[in-house]
Structure formats: structure tokens, C-alpha cells
Design a protein around this motif. Structure first.
Motif, short mmCIF file in Angstrom:
data_model
loop_
_atom_site.label_atom_id
_atom_site.label_comp_id
_atom_site.label_asym_id
_atom_site.label_seq_id
_atom_site.Cartn_x
_atom_site.Cartn_y
_atom_site.Cartn_z
N ASP A 154 28.69 28.70 52.11
CA ASP A 154 27.67 28.95 50.92
C ASP A 154 28.34 28.41 49.67
O ASP A 154 28.05 27.95 48.79
CB ASP A 154 27.28 30.32 50.94
CG ASP A 154 26.28 30.78 52.04
OD1 ASP A 154 25.13 30.72 51.69
OD2 ASP A 154 26.76 31.09 52.98
N ARG A 155 29.74 28.80 49.65
CA ARG A 155 30.62 28.67 48.42
C ARG A 155 30.75 27.18 48.40
O ARG A 155 30.70 26.44 47.17
CB ARG A 155 31.78 29.42 48.64
CG ARG A 155 31.75 30.92 48.32
CD ARG A 155 33.15 31.59 48.06
NE ARG A 155 33.03 32.90 47.85
CZ ARG A 155 33.96 33.35 46.96
NH1 ARG A 155 34.97 32.98 46.20
NH2 ARG A 155 33.60 34.79 46.88
N GLY A 156 31.12 26.68 49.34
CA GLY A 156 31.59 24.99 49.33
C GLY A 156 30.16 24.28 49.17
O GLY A 156 30.18 23.18 48.31
N ILE A 283 23.01 42.00 45.75
CA ILE A 283 23.97 40.58 45.23
C ILE A 283 25.26 41.02 44.44
O ILE A 283 25.31 41.95 43.82
CB ILE A 283 23.02 39.68 44.80
CG1 ILE A 283 22.00 39.10 45.34
CG2 ILE A 283 24.07 38.64 43.70
CD1 ILE A 283 20.96 37.92 44.54
N CYS A 284 26.05 40.45 45.13
CA CYS A 284 27.55 40.75 44.56
C CYS A 284 27.55 40.35 43.21
O CYS A 284 27.36 39.40 42.68
CB CYS A 284 28.56 39.90 45.48
SG CYS A 284 30.31 40.09 44.78
N GLN A 285 28.06 41.36 42.49
CA GLN A 285 28.12 41.29 40.94
C GLN A 285 29.31 40.00 40.61
O GLN A 285 28.75 39.56 39.46
CB GLN A 285 28.81 42.65 40.31
CG GLN A 285 28.23 43.71 40.43
CD GLN A 285 28.69 44.92 39.85
OE1 GLN A 285 29.87 44.70 39.71
NE2 GLN A 285 28.06 45.99 40.03
N ARG A 286 30.07 39.67 41.37
CA ARG A 286 30.84 38.87 41.15
C ARG A 286 30.58 37.23 41.38
O ARG A 286 30.94 36.39 40.63
CB ARG A 286 32.44 38.95 41.43
CG ARG A 286 33.58 38.22 40.94
CD ARG A 286 34.99 39.04 41.14
NE ARG A 286 35.03 40.28 40.48
CZ ARG A 286 36.02 41.02 40.76
NH1 ARG A 286 37.11 40.86 41.34
NH2 ARG A 286 36.12 42.29 39.97
N CYS A 287 30.17 37.23 42.65
CA CYS A 287 29.98 35.82 43.15
C CYS A 287 28.55 35.41 43.59
O CYS A 287 28.13 34.48 43.86
CB CYS A 287 30.94 35.66 44.32
SG CYS A 287 30.38 36.35 45.92
N GLY A 288 27.57 36.55 43.45
CA GLY A 288 26.06 36.33 43.81
C GLY A 288 26.02 36.37 45.24
O GLY A 288 24.78 35.95 45.73
N LEU A 295 30.15 44.82 45.09
CA LEU A 295 31.02 43.46 45.24
C LEU A 295 31.15 43.32 46.92
O LEU A 295 31.02 44.36 47.82
CB LEU A 295 32.39 43.99 44.94
CG LEU A 295 33.02 44.18 43.37
CD1 LEU A 295 34.29 44.23 43.47
CD2 LEU A 295 32.45 42.87 42.67
N CYS A 296 30.88 42.01 47.22
CA CYS A 296 31.01 41.71 48.59
C CYS A 296 32.39 41.97 49.31
O CYS A 296 33.10 41.97 48.48
CB CYS A 296 30.39 40.25 48.82
SG CYS A 296 31.56 39.01 48.15
N LYS A 297 32.33 41.73 50.41
CA LYS A 297 33.75 42.10 51.17
C LYS A 297 34.53 40.87 50.87
O LYS A 297 35.77 41.39 50.59
CB LYS A 297 33.16 41.71 52.69
CG LYS A 297 34.60 42.29 53.55
CD LYS A 297 34.50 43.86 53.87
CE LYS A 297 35.96 43.99 54.69
NZ LYS A 297 36.45 45.45 54.76
N ALA A 298 34.26 39.75 50.67
CA ALA A 298 35.08 38.63 50.43
C ALA A 298 35.69 38.88 48.93
O ALA A 298 37.14 38.62 48.68
CB ALA A 298 34.45 37.19 50.28
N CYS A 299 34.83 39.33 48.08
CA CYS A 299 35.67 39.46 46.66
C CYS A 299 36.33 40.84 46.59
O CYS A 299 37.60 40.80 45.94
CB CYS A 299 34.42 39.75 45.62
SG CYS A 299 33.56 38.03 45.32
N VAL A 300 36.04 41.78 47.64
CA VAL A 300 36.73 42.89 47.51
C VAL A 300 38.36 42.56 48.18
O VAL A 300 39.37 42.93 47.51
CB VAL A 300 36.38 44.11 48.42
CG1 VAL A 300 37.48 45.23 48.81
CG2 VAL A 300 35.19 44.62 47.69
ZN LIG Z 1 31.42 38.40 45.78
#
Ligand SMILES: [Zn+2]
Ligand SMILES: [Zn+2]
Lengths: 350, 101
Positions: A154-156, A283-288, A295-300
Motif C-alpha cells: 500500500d505504502r509503495g 483509519i490511522c491518524q498518521r498514515c491513513g 494509530l495503526c500497528k505499523a505506526c505504533v
Molecule cells: Zn499508520
């Protein structure tokens, strides 16, 4: 020696396989034509693509994504889909681990003539797995790798300006996931996992053009077309529960080949009772990215790494959420994010 | 059987990893009283070629479900599966669908 079986489609060629879905014996040429036509049929009837879209094909170098990339390039030209296709590979940054599979992806790029983008965890997250492993130790790095992998495509793809992601999940994968979610009572996932086009709302749509293609046919298609792919250690190794589910499915398929298609169908048709509470999807506040927590697990996990407290993200998610989001209080009666049970579902084709 | 049989065996899709990573094997099957069918061939492979983890290759007296077999480039399901009788110079391919990528 038994007389060769003749093709039940053209009646002339020597049959090369019995199709698991239909039981029909087809020659190589008729099979290749039928297989390509069926994937095209899936793409058209599910309206997977719109003209002008940029589609990132998740390319792991394995059989499914290799066949998918080959087919999309071919069908895009043959039927004028008007798509801009690109190959997207993820490099976790584990010395030696991706070398062979990325090599296979590079060889295919040459053959396919599609642009290839290899994005590393370092580029996507600012941390390579080798560096993470040095910080968190060998016991916990699988947690990081798995969580980061789920979002990497997704990010890529977003970074590359793609409109959509296509992954190589096949009918056997979907059937297996339906069965496993059923066995686990994971209703939220059970409802989503058989979908052919998912996502939207903040995340890129994802589609599975090979959703109705049997693994046997994908492998034989690759073999007959001389496609070169990379195979790694047995899929039974990493996750025992999925391994048992897979064995059960393969055993069922051996007795009744339609079992795979039947399970996919069950997954599509299952209705969930109205009064069943579903995990709240936000939706994650930081990355969407999709997350039931602020916050999603990755952002945490990233926050933990960047603060020099890498173990923060492991265990006790809610307390940490509170600490990281500071002022914003999590809602009362918060649901445990089902995405956080590690290794739960193989959502990305790596 | 008057003479030993020469057959070519090929392993792919990850199955080669169970055979020291070697894909192609030219083998000579010894003379035996009965015919060489695929059932016998599997026993011979198990005893002479397979290097590790038998359970990933075989189940009972057949291949593990998920391993595809081609005899002279045709699906073994069209050739009688275990009962197919090998001929000299036959080519048998085993492709695993169980290995990830
Ligand atoms: Zn996130
Ligand atoms: Zn034909």
C-alpha cells in the motif's frame, strides 16, 4: 502404452491436462487460450480496472505474481484495457533473503518489458529489517517484519502514484483463507476475504484477478509458457495452523476438485447476521491505513523504534495507544484490532 | 522386462529443494520381475534420490496432494496415475504447488 487422450475442445491435439474445475481434458494450446480468456472474463465481469489507471502489480518473484504480471501485460495489450502497469517489489532489507526472488523479478521485468520498482523497508519506513533486528533482537523481529509487510504494498504503490494494487492470490489461497477464518470464527475477515476488489476509503483498492484460477492451472500455465519463477521453502513451514488448513483443503481437493471453487463460492455468499458486532474499521491518524485504533500497528511500532523504545509496540496495545495519541482519548468500549494478531491472514503475496 | 529402463526425472516448483536443489536426474531403473509403474518409481525415488522431508513429497504410496505430475508432458491424471507403466526414455516431471515464492 495407453493411447493418448485427445483434447475435448479441438478434438485434434493430445490432451495435456485435466482441468480441475471442469474435469475436461485439454491440449496445451486450448488450455492456454481458455485460461487467458477466463482471467479476462473475471476482469471484465467484476469491472476490476478502468481505462487510464495505473496498476501496481505486487511482484514477489513467485509463481502467482509472475503469472499475474505476464497475464495482465498480455491482456492489457490484447483487449486494450488502457492500463499503465508497473511491477512493485518489496525488499525487507534482510541480507541474502530476497536476493534470489528479486533476481527472478528482474529477469521477468526484462521479458515483460514492464517498469520495475523495488522499494525497501528503509525507503518505506526508514528502517531496514537488519537494523530493526539489531535493536529489538531476534525474538521480536518477526512481529515487525509481518506488520510492515502488510502495509508495504500500500505504502509503495501510493508512493509510486498507482491507482490500484493487483495481487496474485489464487482460488486455492482464497479457499484456504475462507476455511481458516471460518475455523477461527473471524467473522470480520470472513466477510471480506472472498472479495475480489477491496479497500478504498483512504487505502488503495486492491484486486485479485486470479481469484478464480486454480493453483494447479497457474503452475501448469507457467510451465507450459516457460515462465521462470522463484520458489522458496515450503509454505507449511512458517505457520502451523495455516499449514493444517492447507493440507485439509488439498486432501479435499484430491477427492473432489470442485472443493476449491465451492469454498470460494461459500465465502462470497455467506451472509453475516445483522446483530453480529463487527470490529470497527477506522483509519490511522498518521498514515491513513485501515486501523480500528487511532494509530495503526505499523505506526505504533515505528514510533517505538524512533523513540528508541522498540519494545513499546509489542504487547499491551491499548495502553500504548493512549500514550502515543496523547490528548485524543480512545473511545470507550474499544475493540481489539483483529489486524494485530500476528500472522493471522496472509494478505500480501510474499 | 528384458533391459533396464532409462528415464529422465525432473523436479520443479520447489520440489527440487528436497533433492539437493538438483532439477534434472537421468536415472537407470534396474531390471525387476514386474513392470515399472509410477507406484514403483515413487518407492525407488524415496529410497535412492530423496534427500529430506519425505512427508513433503509423498503421502501413503502416492505423491502428496499439491504435487503435480507430468508424464511425457501430459498430466498424469490422463495417463493412469500410479498405474502408468514406464517406457524406456520416458520423462516424468514433479512440480510442487506447495512452495511459496
Ligand atoms: Zn499508520
Ligand atoms: Zn485442443
Amino acid at each position: 502404452m495407453p493411447a493418448p487422450v485427445l483434447c475435448q475442445s479441438c478434438g485434434a491435439g493430445r490432451a495435456a491436462l485435466r482441468r480441475p474445475k471442469t474435469g475436461r481434458a485439454l491440449c496445451r494450446a486450448c488450455f492456454v487460450a481458455a485460461f487467458e480468456a477466463e482471467v479476462h472474463g473475471t476482469i471484465v465481469s467484476a469491472r476490476l480496472f478502468q481505462p487510464g489507471e495505473t496498476v501496481a502489480v505486487g511482484a514477489s518473484g513467485g509463481k502467482d505474481s509472475t503469472v499475474l504480471a505476464h497475464l495482465l501485460r498480455l491482456l492489457n495489450e490484447r483487449h486494450g484495457y488502457g492500463l499503465r502497469l508497473l511491477l512493485l517489489s518489496i525488499d525487507e532489507g534482510i541480507a541474502g533473503y530476497r536476493d534470489d526472488s528479486l533476481e527472478a523479478v528482474r529477469r521477468n521485468r526484462g521479458r515483460l518489458g514492464l517498469p520495475l520498482h523495488v522499494l525497501s523497508y528503509q525507503e518505506l519506513y526508514g528502517w531496514s529489517m537488519d537494523r530493526i533486528a539489531r535493536h529489538v533482537g531476534p525474538k521480536n523481529n518477526c512481529t515487525f517484519c509481518g506488520v510492515f509487510r502488510r502495509q508495504a504494498l500500500d505504502r509503495g504503490a501510493a508512493l509510486l502514484g498507482a491507482d490500484k494494487i493487483a495481487t496474485g492470490h489464487n482460488a486455492d489461497d482464497v479457499a484456504e483463507t475462507v476455511l481458516m477464518n471460518f475455523l477461527r470464527g473471524d467473522v470480520g475477515r470472513l466477510r471480506r476475504c472472498a472479495g475480489i476488489l477491496t479497500g478504498g476509503e483512504g487505502t488503495l483498492p486492491r484486486c485479485k484477478p486470479l481469484k478464480h484460477a486454480y493453483e494447479k492451472e497457474i503452475v501448469l500455465y507457467a510451465y507450459f509458457q516457460g515462465l521462470d519463477y522463484f520458489s522458496t521453502e515450503c509454505v507449511y513451514a512458517p505457520n502451523a495452523y495455516r499449514g493444517h488448513t492447507r493440507t485439509l483443503l488439498k486432501d479435499l481437493e484430491a477427492v473432489r476438485p470442485s472443493a476449491v471453487a465451492d469454498l470460494v463460492h461459500s465465502g462470497e455468499r455467506l451472509a453475516v447476521r445483522e446483530d453480529v458486532r463487527m470490529p470497527t474499521q477506522g483509519i490511522c491518524q498518521r498514515c491513513g491505513y485501515l486501523s480500528s485504533q487511532p494509530l495503526c500497528k505499523a505506526c505504533v511500532l515505528l514510533e517505538g523504534l524512533n523513540r528508541g523504545l522498540p519494545r513499546l509496540g509489542i504487547g499491551k496495545p491499548s495502553r500504548l495507544q493512549k500514550a502515543l495519541t496523547g490528548a485524543e482519548k480512545p473511545e470507550a468500549g474499544f475493540q481489539e484490532d483483529s489486524e494485530q494478531s500476528s500472522n493471522a491472514v496472509r494478505t500480501i503475496d510474499f | 522386462m528384458a533391459a533396464p529402463l532409462c528415464v529422465q526425472l525432473e523436479f520443479g516448483g520447489g520440489a527440487e529443494l528436497l533433492f539437493d536443489g538438483v532439477r534434472k536426474h537421468q536415472v537407470t531403473l534396474p531390471i525387476q520381475p514386474g513392470p515399472w509403474d509410477i507406484r514403483c518409481l515413487l518407492v525407488w525415488i524415496k529410497e535412492n534420490l530423496l534427500k529430506e522431508r519425505l512427508e513433503l513429497f509423498m503421502q501413503g504410496d502416492s505423491v502428496r496432494p499439491g504435487i503435480l505430475v507430468l508424464i511425457n508432458e501430459a498430466d498424469w491424471e490422463l495417463m493412469g496415475e500410479l498405474d502408468y507403466q514406464l517406457q524406456d526414455q520416458d520423462n516424468v516431471v514433479f512440480i510442487s504447488t506447495l512452495h511459496g515464492g
